[in-house]
Motif scaffolding. Sequence first.
Motif, PDB file in Angstrom:
ATOM      1  N   MET A   1      40.805  27.767  43.654  1.00 18.10           N
ATOM      2  CA  MET A   1      41.340  28.310  42.410  1.00 18.10           C
ATOM      3  C   MET A   1      41.180  29.828  42.404  1.00 18.10           C
ATOM      4  SD  MET A   1      40.284  27.372  38.468  1.00 18.10           S
ATOM      5  CE  MET A   1      40.891  25.682  38.666  1.00 18.10           C
ATOM      6  N   ILE A   2      42.119  30.513  41.784  1.00 17.74           N
ATOM      7  CA  ILE A   2      42.046  31.958  41.606  1.00 17.74           C
ATOM      8  C   ILE A   2      41.844  32.234  40.119  1.00 17.74           C
ATOM      9  CG2 ILE A   2      43.289  34.143  41.792  1.00 17.74           C
ATOM     10  CD1 ILE A   2      44.603  33.139  44.305  1.00 17.74           C
ATOM     11  N   ARG A   3      40.811  33.018  39.810  1.00 13.84           N
ATOM     12  CA  ARG A   3      40.436  33.248  38.420  1.00 13.84           C
ATOM     13  C   ARG A   3      40.528  34.724  38.050  1.00 13.84           C
ATOM     14  NH1 ARG A   3      37.343  28.669  36.923  1.00 13.84           N
ATOM     15  NH2 ARG A   3      36.581  27.453  38.703  1.00 13.84           N
ATOM     16  N   LEU A   4      40.824  34.963  36.781  1.00 11.46           N
ATOM     17  CA  LEU A   4      40.796  36.319  36.239  1.00 11.46           C
ATOM     18  C   LEU A   4      39.352  36.664  35.908  1.00 11.46           C
ATOM     19  CD1 LEU A   4      42.587  38.721  35.354  1.00 11.46           C
ATOM     20  CD2 LEU A   4      42.653  37.692  33.076  1.00 11.46           C
ATOM     21  N   THR A   5      38.882  37.810  36.412  1.00 16.20           N
ATOM     22  CA  THR A   5      37.513  38.242  36.180  1.00 16.20           C
ATOM     23  C   THR A   5      37.513  39.733  35.875  1.00 16.20           C
ATOM     24  OG1 THR A   5      35.269  38.238  37.113  1.00 16.20           O
ATOM     25  CG2 THR A   5      37.077  38.651  38.645  1.00 16.20           C
ATOM     26  N   GLN A   6      36.359  40.348  35.883  1.00 15.94           N
ATOM     27  CA  GLN A   6      36.237  41.756  35.526  1.00 15.94           C
ATOM     28  C   GLN A   6      35.351  42.463  36.530  1.00 15.94           C
ATOM     29  OE1 GLN A   6      37.787  42.597  32.565  1.00 15.94           O
ATOM     30  NE2 GLN A   6      37.233  44.758  32.378  1.00 15.94           N
ATOM     31  N   LYS A   7      35.816  43.613  37.034  1.00 14.73           N
ATOM     32  CA  LYS A   7      35.021  44.473  37.901  1.00 14.73           C
ATOM     33  C   LYS A   7      34.914  45.826  37.219  1.00 14.73           C
ATOM     34  CE  LYS A   7      34.476  41.584  41.339  1.00 14.73           C
ATOM     35  NZ  LYS A   7      33.153  41.056  41.697  1.00 14.73           N
ATOM     36  N   GLY A   8      33.757  46.121  36.693  1.00 17.26           N
ATOM     37  CA  GLY A   8      33.629  47.342  35.908  1.00 17.26           C
ATOM     38  C   GLY A   8      34.560  47.262  34.710  1.00 17.26           C
ATOM     39  N   MET A  10      37.793  47.168  35.042  1.00 13.99           N
ATOM     40  CA  MET A  10      39.096  46.734  35.547  1.00 13.99           C
ATOM     41  C   MET A  10      39.181  45.226  35.715  1.00 13.99           C
ATOM     42  SD  MET A  10      39.701  49.765  38.344  1.00 13.99           S
ATOM     43  CE  MET A  10      37.967  49.874  38.736  1.00 13.99           C
ATOM     44  N   PRO A  11      40.107  44.572  35.017  1.00 10.76           N
ATOM     45  CA  PRO A  11      40.342  43.149  35.259  1.00 10.76           C
ATOM     46  C   PRO A  11      40.954  42.955  36.640  1.00 10.76           C
ATOM     47  CG  PRO A  11      41.357  43.883  33.185  1.00 10.76           C
ATOM     48  CD  PRO A  11      40.993  45.098  33.964  1.00 10.76           C
ATOM     49  N   CYS A  12      40.598  41.854  37.287  1.00 11.54           N
ATOM     50  CA  CYS A  12      41.186  41.516  38.581  1.00 11.54           C
ATOM     51  C   CYS A  12      41.081  40.015  38.784  1.00 11.54           C
ATOM     52  CB  CYS A  12      40.527  42.282  39.722  1.00 11.54           C
ATOM     53  SG  CYS A  12      38.765  41.930  39.918  1.00 11.54           S
ATOM     54  N   LEU A  13      41.736  39.534  39.831  1.00 10.56           N
ATOM     55  CA  LEU A  13      41.686  38.110  40.144  1.00 10.56           C
ATOM     56  C   LEU A  13      40.908  37.906  41.435  1.00 10.56           C
ATOM     57  CD1 LEU A  13      44.464  38.578  38.471  1.00 10.56           C
ATOM     58  CD2 LEU A  13      45.020  36.295  39.260  1.00 10.56           C
ATOM     59  N   GLU A  14      40.117  36.814  41.467  1.00 10.28           N
ATOM     60  CA  GLU A  14      39.345  36.437  42.648  1.00 10.28           C
ATOM     61  C   GLU A  14      39.587  34.973  42.984  1.00 10.28           C
ATOM     62  OE1 GLU A  14      35.328  39.210  42.704  1.00 10.28           O
ATOM     63  OE2 GLU A  14      35.221  37.178  41.889  1.00 10.28           O
ATOM     64  N   ALA A  15      39.616  34.684  44.282  1.00  9.26           N
ATOM     65  CA  ALA A  15      39.718  33.302  44.746  1.00  9.26           C
ATOM     66  C   ALA A  15      38.314  32.730  44.891  1.00  9.26           C
ATOM     67  CB  ALA A  15      40.448  33.262  46.083  1.00  9.26           C
ATOM     68  N   ASP A  16      38.094  31.565  44.306  1.00 13.10           N
ATOM     69  CA  ASP A  16      36.749  30.957  44.343  1.00 13.10           C
ATOM     70  C   ASP A  16      36.224  30.804  45.766  1.00 13.10           C
ATOM     71  OD1 ASP A  16      36.766  30.781  41.606  1.00 13.10           O
ATOM     72  OD2 ASP A  16      37.157  28.622  41.529  1.00 13.10           O
ATOM     73  N   ALA A  17      37.084  30.322  46.675  1.00 11.16           N
ATOM     74  CA  ALA A  17      36.634  30.062  48.045  1.00 11.16           C
ATOM     75  C   ALA A  17      36.224  31.346  48.754  1.00 11.16           C
ATOM     76  CB  ALA A  17      37.730  29.353  48.828  1.00 11.16           C
ATOM     77  N   MET A  18      36.899  32.452  48.449  1.00 11.35           N
ATOM     78  CA  MET A  18      36.543  33.727  49.068  1.00 11.35           C
ATOM     79  C   MET A  18      35.348  34.356  48.371  1.00 11.35           C
ATOM     80  SD  MET A  18      40.196  35.440  50.155  1.00 11.35           S
ATOM     81  CE  MET A  18      41.208  34.647  51.434  1.00 11.35           C
ATOM     82  N   ALA A  19      35.259  34.177  47.051  1.00 10.30           N
ATOM     83  CA  ALA A  19      34.115  34.722  46.314  1.00 10.30           C
ATOM     84  C   ALA A  19      32.810  34.069  46.759  1.00 10.30           C
ATOM     85  CB  ALA A  19      34.330  34.527  44.816  1.00 10.30           C
ATOM     86  N   ALA A  20      32.897  32.860  47.295  1.00  8.98           N
ATOM     87  CA  ALA A  20      31.701  32.155  47.754  1.00  8.98           C
ATOM     88  C   ALA A  20      31.156  32.713  49.069  1.00  8.98           C
ATOM     89  CB  ALA A  20      32.007  30.669  47.921  1.00  8.98           C
ATOM     90  N   LEU A  21      31.926  33.534  49.765  1.00  9.68           N
ATOM     91  CA  LEU A  21      31.501  34.137  51.028  1.00  9.68           C
ATOM     92  C   LEU A  21      30.779  35.444  50.728  1.00  9.68           C
ATOM     93  CD1 LEU A  21      34.799  33.545  53.067  1.00  9.68           C
ATOM     94  CD2 LEU A  21      32.732  32.118  53.030  1.00  9.68           C
ATOM     95  N   ASP A  22      29.479  35.489  50.966  1.00  4.02           N
ATOM     96  CA  ASP A  22      28.710  36.655  50.558  1.00  4.02           C
ATOM     97  C   ASP A  22      28.961  37.887  51.422  1.00  4.02           C
ATOM     98  OD1 ASP A  22      27.384  35.953  52.874  1.00  4.02           O
ATOM     99  OD2 ASP A  22      25.471  35.477  51.899  1.00  4.02           O
ATOM    100  N   TRP A  23      29.739  37.721  52.469  1.00  2.00           N
ATOM    101  CA  TRP A  23      30.055  38.847  53.344  1.00  2.00           C
ATOM    102  C   TRP A  23      31.457  39.408  53.080  1.00  2.00           C
ATOM    103  CZ3 TRP A  23      34.306  37.117  55.966  1.00  2.00           C
ATOM    104  CH2 TRP A  23      34.418  35.726  56.169  1.00  2.00           C
ATOM    105  N   LEU A  24      32.081  38.961  52.008  1.00  2.00           N
ATOM    106  CA  LEU A  24      33.462  39.335  51.737  1.00  2.00           C
ATOM    107  C   LEU A  24      33.598  39.912  50.328  1.00  2.00           C
ATOM    108  CD1 LEU A  24      36.365  39.129  53.006  1.00  2.00           C
ATOM    109  CD2 LEU A  24      36.599  36.982  51.735  1.00  2.00           C
TER     110      LEU A  24
END
Length: 268
Positions: A1-8, A10-24
Amino acid sequence: MIRLTQKGAMPCLEADAMAALDWLTHAFFTRLGGVSQGPFSSLNTGFFVGDRQQDVHRNLAMIARTFSIPASRLVQMRQVHGDRIVPLDGDAPAPGAVPPCDGLVTDRPEMAIGIKTADCVPLFFADRLRRVIGVAHAGWRGTALGIASKMVTFLQERFSCRTQDILVAIGPAIGACCYQVDGPVHDAFRARAGVKGFLHPCRQSGRWMLDLASANRMALTDSGVPAENICEAGYCTACRQDLFFSHRATRGDTGRQINLLMLRDGSC
């Protein structure tokens, strides 16, 4: 799944499977959170769309600070709607040094590789075992040329990646609800297997509705990437102009959002 989140800020979207990789590190940015004005409001990252150059530089600097990316290591390409893929094997190239292309691949840490979009499909690739990443810009021409499947082949041949280890995130793009195309575009896809799954007739004679995200998803699964390894944002950039720039919806009077992918330091 790709979710809307916040970085500072700035809103952005992240993919759960990629967000789970701590090196990415990755983000599909929206148009929100920057300083640009008018049709470029507010996080425009495109230099040649009519926005003030100083505002674009400020927007990019804000993004770089948010992800702790040195300005010299934010690598962008001159996208040409083709299928050329360029590997980045050494130090980050100087601005303007990347040859015209629509795909970048690297296994070097702390090098943020980016795509700018305003309707075209941004594609992120990450091999979860070999820790190789790639980005591809897939407009209708790049999609018709098979840039998604060519990226898979490139990862296999250059880095010995296995399809079962490749994760792919398909970012926000114009949807079949809004992307009406003409005969030449139809002809570019007509020989593709499964074309009826992503190119649909519409009421207007000689026109079709094109689902770019589905066309790229099909190319990926045909190349051997497991369906469960692929996630899709599901946002139409033309429908959601509150969140994204859309070239088609504004007849070209708009900005560009950026999409960034980076290996973190110490990951290789």
